[in-house]
Scaffold this motif. Structure first.
Motif, PDB file in Angstrom:
ATOM      1  N   UNK A  92       0.846  -1.199   0.000  1.00 54.08           N
ATOM      2  CA  UNK A  92       0.000   0.000   0.000  1.00 54.08           C
ATOM      3  C   UNK A  92       0.881   1.249   0.000  1.00 54.08           C
ATOM      4  N   UNK A  93       1.916   1.251   0.837  1.00 53.17           N
ATOM      5  CA  UNK A  93       2.810   2.409   0.894  1.00 53.17           C
ATOM      6  C   UNK A  93       3.511   2.621  -0.444  1.00 53.17           C
ATOM      7  N   UNK A  95       2.431   1.684  -3.411  1.00 55.21           N
ATOM      8  CA  UNK A  95       1.414   2.141  -4.362  1.00 55.21           C
ATOM      9  C   UNK A  95       1.093   3.610  -4.145  1.00 55.21           C
ATOM     10  N   UNK A  96       0.964   4.024  -2.872  1.00 52.10           N
ATOM     11  CA  UNK A  96       0.703   5.435  -2.578  1.00 52.10           C
ATOM     12  C   UNK A  96       1.843   6.305  -3.092  1.00 52.10           C
ATOM     13  N   UNK A  97       3.055   5.852  -2.929  1.00 52.77           N
ATOM     14  CA  UNK A  97       4.221   6.592  -3.399  1.00 52.77           C
ATOM     15  C   UNK A  97       4.194   6.741  -4.913  1.00 52.77           C
ATOM     16  N   UNK A  98       3.876   5.660  -5.597  1.00 51.05           N
ATOM     17  CA  UNK A  98       3.799   5.700  -7.062  1.00 51.05           C
ATOM     18  C   UNK A  98       2.703   6.660  -7.509  1.00 51.05           C
ATOM     19  N   UNK A  99       1.561   6.597  -6.870  1.00 52.23           N
ATOM     20  CA  UNK A  99       0.440   7.485  -7.225  1.00 52.23           C
ATOM     21  C   UNK A  99       0.825   8.938  -6.977  1.00 52.23           C
ATOM     22  N   UNK A 100       1.452   9.216  -5.827  1.00 49.72           N
ATOM     23  CA  UNK A 100       1.886  10.583  -5.527  1.00 49.72           C
ATOM     24  C   UNK A 100       2.880  11.082  -6.571  1.00 49.72           C
ATOM     25  N   UNK A 101       3.822  10.225  -6.968  1.00 49.53           N
ATOM     26  CA  UNK A 101       4.799  10.608  -7.985  1.00 49.53           C
ATOM     27  C   UNK A 101       4.112  10.904  -9.324  1.00 49.53           C
ATOM     28  N   UNK A 102       3.148  10.091  -9.677  1.00 49.56           N
ATOM     29  CA  UNK A 102       2.418  10.305 -10.949  1.00 49.56           C
ATOM     30  C   UNK A 102       1.616  11.603 -10.899  1.00 49.56           C
ATOM     31  N   UNK A 103       1.016  11.872  -9.753  1.00 51.99           N
ATOM     32  CA  UNK A 103       0.219  13.103  -9.620  1.00 51.99           C
ATOM     33  C   UNK A 103       1.135  14.322  -9.753  1.00 51.99           C
ATOM     34  N   UNK A 104       2.283  14.303  -9.097  1.00 54.98           N
ATOM     35  CA  UNK A 104       3.228  15.413  -9.169  1.00 54.98           C
ATOM     36  C   UNK A 104       3.763  15.581 -10.589  1.00 54.98           C
ATOM     37  N   UNK A 105       3.990  14.488 -11.259  1.00 55.35           N
ATOM     38  CA  UNK A 105       4.543  14.527 -12.612  1.00 55.35           C
ATOM     39  C   UNK A 105       3.542  15.131 -13.597  1.00 55.35           C
ATOM     40  N   UNK A 106       2.271  14.885 -13.387  1.00 54.43           N
ATOM     41  CA  UNK A 106       1.258  15.351 -14.338  1.00 54.43           C
ATOM     42  C   UNK A 106       0.557  16.630 -13.865  1.00 54.43           C
TER      43      UNK A 106
END
Length: 89
Positions: free
Chosen positions: A74-75, A77-88
């Protein structure tokens, strides 16, 4: 239940059955035989309780490991999602 657990359970059941049959055919008085059977059953009950406690401990360990793995996933996945949100963003 794993293979060793089945073997131990079968062994305990066989020992109990053998003890009871041995006591029933022994040339003791009825009251002595009943006392011996009661003691044997108490010992069997203790062995079963001990085995059940061991199995519960193993299940608790497994649960803790699974919870740790899920939290880690979960952690990540949250990190990946946060990185994707920041990138876009």
């Amino acid at each position: 239940m794993n293979e060793n657990g089945k073997i131990v359970t079968a062994l305990l059941a066989g020992l109990a059955a053998g003890a009871v049959l041995g006591l029933l055919f022994a040339p003791d008085k009825g009251s002595e035989t009943r006392d011996k059977i009661q003691d044997s059953l108490a010992d069997l009950g203790d062995a079963i309780k001990e085995r059940a406690e061991e199995q519960l401990d193993q299940l608790q360990d497994l649960k803790e490991k699974l919870v740790a793995v899920v939290k880690s996933k979960v952690a990540k996945t949250e990190s990946i999602i946060d990185d994707e949100i920041e990138e876009h963003a």
